[in-house]
Design an enzyme around this catalytic site. Sequence first.
Site, PDB file in Angstrom:
ATOM      1  N   LYS A 187     -30.099  29.648  35.178  1.00  0.00           N
ATOM      2  CA  LYS A 187     -29.469  30.861  35.713  1.00  0.00           C
ATOM      3  C   LYS A 187     -30.229  31.288  36.959  1.00  0.00           C
ATOM      4  O   LYS A 187     -31.429  31.591  36.903  1.00  0.00           O
ATOM      5  CB  LYS A 187     -29.510  31.990  34.666  1.00  0.00           C
ATOM      6  CG  LYS A 187     -29.148  33.381  35.215  1.00  0.00           C
ATOM      7  CD  LYS A 187     -29.151  34.464  34.131  1.00  0.00           C
ATOM      8  CE  LYS A 187     -28.939  35.864  34.722  1.00  0.00           C
ATOM      9  NZ  LYS A 187     -28.944  36.939  33.702  1.00  0.00           N
ATOM     10  N   ASP A 215     -29.861  41.127  40.232  1.00  0.00           N
ATOM     11  CA  ASP A 215     -28.848  41.595  39.281  1.00  0.00           C
ATOM     12  C   ASP A 215     -28.819  43.115  39.256  1.00  0.00           C
ATOM     13  O   ASP A 215     -29.608  43.757  38.562  1.00  0.00           O
ATOM     14  CB  ASP A 215     -29.181  41.047  37.884  1.00  0.00           C
ATOM     15  CG  ASP A 215     -28.162  41.478  36.832  1.00  0.00           C
ATOM     16  OD1 ASP A 215     -27.091  42.000  37.216  1.00  0.00           O
ATOM     17  OD2 ASP A 215     -28.438  41.281  35.630  1.00  0.00           O
ATOM     18  N   LYS A 240     -26.812  48.968  36.583  1.00  0.00           N
ATOM     19  CA  LYS A 240     -28.031  49.210  35.803  1.00  0.00           C
ATOM     20  C   LYS A 240     -28.689  50.510  36.250  1.00  0.00           C
ATOM     21  O   LYS A 240     -28.681  50.830  37.431  1.00  0.00           O
ATOM     22  CB  LYS A 240     -29.037  48.071  36.044  1.00  0.00           C
ATOM     23  CG  LYS A 240     -28.730  46.780  35.333  1.00  0.00           C
ATOM     24  CD  LYS A 240     -29.864  45.788  35.537  1.00  0.00           C
ATOM     25  CE  LYS A 240     -29.518  44.432  34.955  1.00  0.00           C
ATOM     26  NZ  LYS A 240     -29.379  44.431  33.496  1.00  0.00           N
ATOM     27  N   ASP A 290     -34.384  37.612  37.999  1.00  0.00           N
ATOM     28  CA  ASP A 290     -33.254  37.154  37.188  1.00  0.00           C
ATOM     29  C   ASP A 290     -32.828  35.721  37.548  1.00  0.00           C
ATOM     30  O   ASP A 290     -31.839  35.222  37.034  1.00  0.00           O
ATOM     31  CB  ASP A 290     -32.080  38.128  37.343  1.00  0.00           C
ATOM     32  CG  ASP A 290     -31.226  38.199  36.090  1.00  0.00           C
ATOM     33  OD1 ASP A 290     -31.706  37.786  35.016  1.00  0.00           O
ATOM     34  OD2 ASP A 290     -30.065  38.650  36.199  1.00  0.00           O
ATOM     35  N   ASP A 328     -22.319  43.400  34.011  1.00  0.00           N
ATOM     36  CA  ASP A 328     -23.749  43.146  33.872  1.00  0.00           C
ATOM     37  C   ASP A 328     -24.035  41.978  32.922  1.00  0.00           C
ATOM     38  O   ASP A 328     -25.157  41.505  32.840  1.00  0.00           O
ATOM     39  CB  ASP A 328     -24.453  44.416  33.380  1.00  0.00           C
ATOM     40  CG  ASP A 328     -25.957  44.374  33.590  1.00  0.00           C
ATOM     41  OD1 ASP A 328     -26.427  43.493  34.345  1.00  0.00           O
ATOM     42  OD2 ASP A 328     -26.656  45.226  33.007  1.00  0.00           O
ATOM     43  N   GLU A 364     -23.519  38.921  33.330  1.00  0.00           N
ATOM     44  CA  GLU A 364     -23.094  37.958  34.350  1.00  0.00           C
ATOM     45  C   GLU A 364     -23.707  36.573  34.196  1.00  0.00           C
ATOM     46  O   GLU A 364     -23.128  35.583  34.608  1.00  0.00           O
ATOM     47  CB  GLU A 364     -23.407  38.523  35.753  1.00  0.00           C
ATOM     48  CG  GLU A 364     -24.831  38.269  36.279  1.00  0.00           C
ATOM     49  CD  GLU A 364     -25.933  38.935  35.466  1.00  0.00           C
ATOM     50  OE1 GLU A 364     -25.625  39.870  34.704  1.00  0.00           O
ATOM     51  OE2 GLU A 364     -27.098  38.515  35.583  1.00  0.00           O
ATOM     52  N   ARG A 418     -24.175  34.663  31.629  1.00  0.00           N
ATOM     53  CA  ARG A 418     -23.384  33.753  30.784  1.00  0.00           C
ATOM     54  C   ARG A 418     -22.168  33.228  31.535  1.00  0.00           C
ATOM     55  O   ARG A 418     -21.684  32.135  31.237  1.00  0.00           O
ATOM     56  CB  ARG A 418     -22.985  34.480  29.486  1.00  0.00           C
ATOM     57  CG  ARG A 418     -22.057  35.656  29.687  1.00  0.00           C
ATOM     58  CD  ARG A 418     -22.018  36.588  28.485  1.00  0.00           C
ATOM     59  NE  ARG A 418     -23.248  37.386  28.352  1.00  0.00           N
ATOM     60  CZ  ARG A 418     -23.477  38.239  27.364  1.00  0.00           C
ATOM     61  NH1 ARG A 418     -22.586  38.409  26.411  1.00  0.00           N
ATOM     62  NH2 ARG A 418     -24.607  38.923  27.321  1.00  0.00           N
TER      63      ARG A 418
HETATM   64  N1  BES Z   1     -30.535  39.860  33.539  1.00  0.00           N
HETATM   65  C1  BES Z   1     -30.139  40.666  32.444  1.00  0.00           C
HETATM   66  C2  BES Z   1     -31.028  40.495  31.204  1.00  0.00           C
HETATM   67  C3  BES Z   1     -32.456  40.935  31.351  1.00  0.00           C
HETATM   68  C4  BES Z   1     -32.853  42.198  30.943  1.00  0.00           C
HETATM   69  C5  BES Z   1     -33.413  40.065  31.844  1.00  0.00           C
HETATM   70  C6  BES Z   1     -34.176  42.588  31.058  1.00  0.00           C
HETATM   71  C7  BES Z   1     -34.735  40.449  31.958  1.00  0.00           C
HETATM   72  C8  BES Z   1     -35.112  41.717  31.559  1.00  0.00           C
HETATM   73  C9  BES Z   1     -28.711  40.316  32.043  1.00  0.00           C
HETATM   74  O1  BES Z   1     -27.886  39.924  33.074  1.00  0.00           O
HETATM   75  C10 BES Z   1     -28.108  41.559  31.473  1.00  0.00           C
HETATM   76  O2  BES Z   1     -27.936  42.489  32.209  1.00  0.00           O
HETATM   77  N2  BES Z   1     -27.801  41.553  30.176  1.00  0.00           N
HETATM   78  C11 BES Z   1     -27.248  42.669  29.532  1.00  0.00           C
HETATM   79  C12 BES Z   1     -26.112  42.207  28.665  1.00  0.00           C
HETATM   80  C13 BES Z   1     -25.261  43.309  28.129  1.00  0.00           C
HETATM   81  C14 BES Z   1     -24.486  43.953  29.251  1.00  0.00           C
HETATM   82  C15 BES Z   1     -24.315  42.712  27.110  1.00  0.00           C
HETATM   83  C16 BES Z   1     -28.355  43.330  28.710  1.00  0.00           C
HETATM   84  O3  BES Z   1     -29.196  42.622  28.170  1.00  0.00           O
HETATM   85  O4  BES Z   1     -28.383  44.549  28.642  1.00  0.00           O
HETATM   86 ZN    ZN Z   2     -28.822  39.074  34.711  1.00  0.00          ZN
HETATM   87 MN    MN Z   3     -26.954  41.540  34.083  1.00  0.00          MN
END
Ligand code: BES
Ligand code: ZN
Ligand code: MN
Length: 485
Positions: A250, A255, A262, A273, A332, A334, A336
């Site tokens: 990834k 992000d 966020k 990210d 968010d 994204e 996946r």
């Molecule tokens: N890049 C984030 C996950 C992340 C969070 C990485 C903290 C490193 C530190 C990912 O893209 C994300 O935003 N995931 C969301 C998913 C949710 C919207 C289902 C999350 O984990 O909140």
């Molecule tokens: Zn992300």
């Molecule tokens: Mn995200």
Amino acid sequence: MTLKINFKNTVSKKSLVKLVLFVDDKFNTNRLKRYISSSELSYIADILKTSDLNKNLLIFELNSKKKVILVSIKKNLKTFDIENLGAELYGHINHGKNSEYFINLDNILSNNDNFIDNFLHGLKLKSYEFNKYKSKKENRTITINVIGKRNKTSIQNQLKFKALEEGTFFARDLVSEPGNILHPDEYAKRLSALRKYGLKVNIYDDKKLKKLGMNALLGVGQGSVRGSYLVTMEWNGLRNNSKPLAFVGKGVCFDTGGYSLKPAKFMEDMTYDMAGSAAVVGLMKSLALRKAKINAVGVVGLVENMVSGNAQRPGDIVKSYSGKTIEILNTDAEGRLVLADALTFTEEKFKPKFMIDLATLTGAIIVSLGSEYAGLFSNDDKLSKQLQNAGEKVEEKLWRMPLHKNYDKLINSKNADMQNINYVGGAGSTTAAQFMQRFILKKTPWAHLDIAGMAFSKYGGALNSGGATGFGVRLLNKLIEDNYE
Ligand code: BES
Ligand code: ZN
Ligand code: MN
């Protein structure tokens, strides 16, 4: 800070002012007479009487110039214990002005042939710092002179360790770069420069991706003024057509969350990210540098998840490369989406032996495992075991988490084949993995490593001094070395 490591056969005695000497698990000083005078030795012996001998390292300032560091080699050290020992030494010599240390090879009391290599490997990994953007750079050099004759394996290993260090440092450099510098255009450019190591690099830009129908990946990047890319890096170390091992990463350069924005507190870390892709890139560089006898391919999806008049909206429906349609309920989630297209493409194009993806995919994995283990999700027990074993050896540990078809209903959508989040809540890391599994169409053995808690370390770890860790490079290199070479 610059670290210089020299190997020397002999050295004149009077210059040995800062000495690193190995002793046994009880700090036995019998063998040290060769290196220090008897008065110095009795001084040390006196202090040792009241020292904590459970420590790995004790430091003696013999006079204003002369310093001796005793490094205790405990019983049954594992490889990473030796690496940690080197890193611990670095912690003690990394201060003050320019300094020069001497390490004597002929006093090593370990039955590990690679002791000094592992020791210096740990020391070097720990010494990494990212100070590219400091206008005042510390102008200081630490010189380490290793004295004595190296054995044959040690000399043979040199290239291997160097390759691994360079790969890890490249990954750390990429992760450390801020989003305004390492955006997808710049990232793709840096990857095309890897051709000079003998990697075959293919860059698919927006136009090509559109033609291929990678709309899940493209949707994530469409709000950015930068391009979106899929980059493949092939290493044909066997010089034949046997199936490659595939590593997929990834590479979300930043992000913001997109319209599912966020909060500031969670956004500021999102320059890392792209750490999954950096691990893949670092690994590929290492494999090429050490001319690994395997076929491997690295595939990374490079995008920037931004907000703009052209950005993806919650509720949008896209058709992925696999043909399956996805309702984007949360912009968010994204990573996946990027990996979904990358995985289907990798499986179809390269027909790999297995696919391993790495991604900073979910905050939920940090809730589950913190910064000790990365989450491992897999459809294959053998691959999982191999990965976990490799992880134990290099201290990049993995904890296996479940995949199960019963989670599927949580990501079924009313309007499309699936949705990109689970609205019921719970098991956020598993549902993300379960989502990606739907894009593996030919049941290729697959493992997904959620490294959100591992890619970056605020306070530093055993082999890093804080910041980007390069997690994954040494793990995957070990997996390959132990099982596929
Ligand atoms: N890049 C984030 C996950 C992340 C969070 C990485 C903290 C490193 C530190 C990912 O893209 C994300 O935003 N995931 C969301 C998913 C949710 C919207 C289902 C999350 O984990 O909140
Ligand atoms: Zn992300
Ligand atoms: Mn995200």
